[in-house]
Scaffold this motif. Structure first.
Motif, mmCIF file in Angstrom:
data_model
loop_
_atom_site.group_PDB
_atom_site.id
_atom_site.type_symbol
_atom_site.label_atom_id
_atom_site.label_comp_id
_atom_site.label_asym_id
_atom_site.label_seq_id
_atom_site.Cartn_x
_atom_site.Cartn_y
_atom_site.Cartn_z
ATOM 1 N N SER A 281 18.871 19.231 77.071
ATOM 2 C CA SER A 281 18.002 18.430 77.942
ATOM 3 C C SER A 281 18.694 18.150 79.271
ATOM 4 C CB SER A 281 17.647 17.101 77.257
ATOM 5 O OG SER A 281 16.944 17.326 76.067
ATOM 6 N N VAL B 202 19.557 15.606 82.391
ATOM 7 C CA VAL B 202 19.763 14.181 82.670
ATOM 8 C C VAL B 202 20.190 14.059 84.135
ATOM 9 C CG1 VAL B 202 21.093 12.109 82.143
ATOM 10 C CG2 VAL B 202 20.438 13.657 80.295
ATOM 11 N N VAL C 1 16.858 12.310 74.437
ATOM 12 C CA VAL C 1 17.211 13.673 74.828
ATOM 13 C C VAL C 1 17.953 14.340 73.683
ATOM 14 C CG1 VAL C 1 17.343 13.131 77.284
ATOM 15 C CG2 VAL C 1 19.393 12.904 75.858
ATOM 16 N N SER D 60 16.442 10.191 82.212
ATOM 17 C CA SER D 60 15.759 11.315 81.569
ATOM 18 C C SER D 60 14.272 11.178 81.863
ATOM 19 C CB SER D 60 16.024 11.302 80.060
ATOM 20 O OG SER D 60 15.369 10.189 79.468
#
Length: 425
Positions: A173, A175, A169, A116
């Motif tokens: 979000s 990744v 996260v 992330s």
């Protein structure tokens, strides 16, 4: 005295034995009660232990790779992303032809690095069918944020609460999923967090990433697999009748001619869990040994006291012509009858205790501080006692042999009585 004069039929010996054990009714009842209580405790402890172990095994199989796992040979010893079943479509068709009673679930399991904007952590990417997989069925109710991934979603991923905290996260979000290739290069796919689950197991919450199998298949394509052949890393088989596990394992091993494919059962896939259960069982056998010692001394005390009190009577019987052989059998018959009574009354009490706890169970979540996680799996919050047919036979034979064996010494002692010395007592 001739053998003809000392002959006593077995029926007569049993009748005399029965009358003798009830000469001291209170002592016999106390002995039988103590054996029954000890037996009930042993059955309860072993039943709870078996129930807890079976609960762990069932949940481990659901969370893991099924009763049977078909995967590349050598993958278990040295997992690697380049080890996969290249033609999953053909192998899947072969498995369908067997009409195995249960579920067959193709999966792709990969070791990756999840990145992330804030952090990177090692993870296991598990590609599966989002709506038709045991693991999905088990984790979907554990979703605490966001929604479940839809079939064909080639970007959506699900992560545990622990991993979400490490990566910092939230739902929505991005990744980046990175995996090393056999040649030394790396490949990456972009994932977007669709949901966060809390399984209550650190191994899943901190380490597992779920995705649709199509997303995970991109990594196998990077290793050289042909996506049109539906490559997978394994097939997980969940049987409707687990007792047929070894039968199906043998049939599949014989039918799958490819020597590069291994058919493994859950014990081979989870050796640590098997070892834990063996060690835990050893503790229960020690408890059972203590129960047996109590039973042996209870019977030994009753029969030996009975023999010592009747020394003069035995001497008189010997003087009247009863042989040592029949005197030995007379006392042994008393032990035999006590053993049969002990087992019958023991199962009456123990069976009632087992039946109650098998229905109501024991809430162990409170005893374990709310978490029942153990060895990468978990026990159900309420444990019910479970006894297999083999366990019932084992307990019955152990108690019967212990009680019967404890009567051997008093029987031998009674047979050695000499009439002259006995009549002087």
């Amino acid at each position: 005295m001739t053998g003809q004069h000392s002959h006593l039929p077995l029926k007569m010996l049993i009748m005399l034995g029965w009358r003798n054990i009830w000469r001291h009714r209170r002592r016999t009842l106390i002995t039988l009660s103590s054996i029954a209580i000890g037996f009930a405790l042993a059955v309860l402890m072993i039943g709870l232990n078996d129930g807890a172990h079976n609960s762990m095994i069932r949940n481990a199989i659901k969370l893991g790779e099924g009763h049977l796992t078909i995967q590349p040979k050598g993958y278990l010893e040295a997992p690697a992303n380049h080890k996969y079943l290249a033609d999953g479509a053909i192998l899947g068709q072969q498995l369908d032809q067997f009409e195995i009673p249960g579920r067959i679930e193709p999966r792709i399991s990969l070791q990756i690095l999840a990145n992330s904007a804030s952090n990177s952590v090692g993870a296991q990417l598990e590609g599966l069918h989002p709506l038709a997989d045991q693991r999905a069925d088990l984790l979907r109710p554990k979703l605490v944020s966001g929604g479940w991934i839809e079939p064909g979603d080639q970007r959506g991923i699900l992560i545990g609460r622990g991993m979400a905290g490490k990566l910092k996260v939230k739902v929505g979000s991005k990744v980046v999923l990175m995996a090393g290739k056999q040649g030394g290069d790396s490949q990456a796919e972009l994932g977007r967090v669709r949901g966060i689950f809390d399984a209550g197991l650190d191994e899943l919450d901190d380490y597992l990433i779920l995705s649709d199998i199509q997303l995970a298949r991109h990594f196998l394509a990077g290793e050289g697999a042909d996506p049109s052949k539906l490559p997978v890393t394994r097939f997980a088989l969940f049987l409707d009748h687990p007792d047929q596990l070894l039968v199906w394992q043998a049939r599949l091993r014989a039918a799958i001619a490819d020597t590069r494919v291994a058919v493994l059962e859950w014990r081979e896939m989870m050796p640590q869990l098997v070892q834990f259960i063996m060690v835990d069982d050893a503790g229960n056998y020690i408890f059972l040994l203590l129960i047996l010692i109590m039973v042996v001394f209870g019977i030994l005390n009753t029969v030996l006291m009975s023999v010592l009190e009747r020394t003069r009577e035995f001497g008189l019987l010997r003087a009247l012509g009863l042989s040592r052989y029949h005197l030995l059998w007379l006392v042994f018959c008393e032990s035999l009858l006590l053993s049969l009574l002990a087992v019958s009354i023991g199962w009456l009490v123990a069976g009632s205790v087992h039946g109650w706890f098998a229905y109501h169970g024991i809430d162990i979540a409170a005893l374990m501080g709310g978490s029942t996680e153990l060895m990468g799996t978990f026990m159900d919050p309420v444990i019910h006692t479970e006894l297999s047919g083999g366990r019932v036979v084992q307990l019955t034979l152990l108690i019967f042999a212990a009680t019967l064996g404890s009567g051997i010494y008093p029987a031998i002692k009674a047979s050695r009585v000499t009439p002259v010395e006995a009549l002087r007592t």
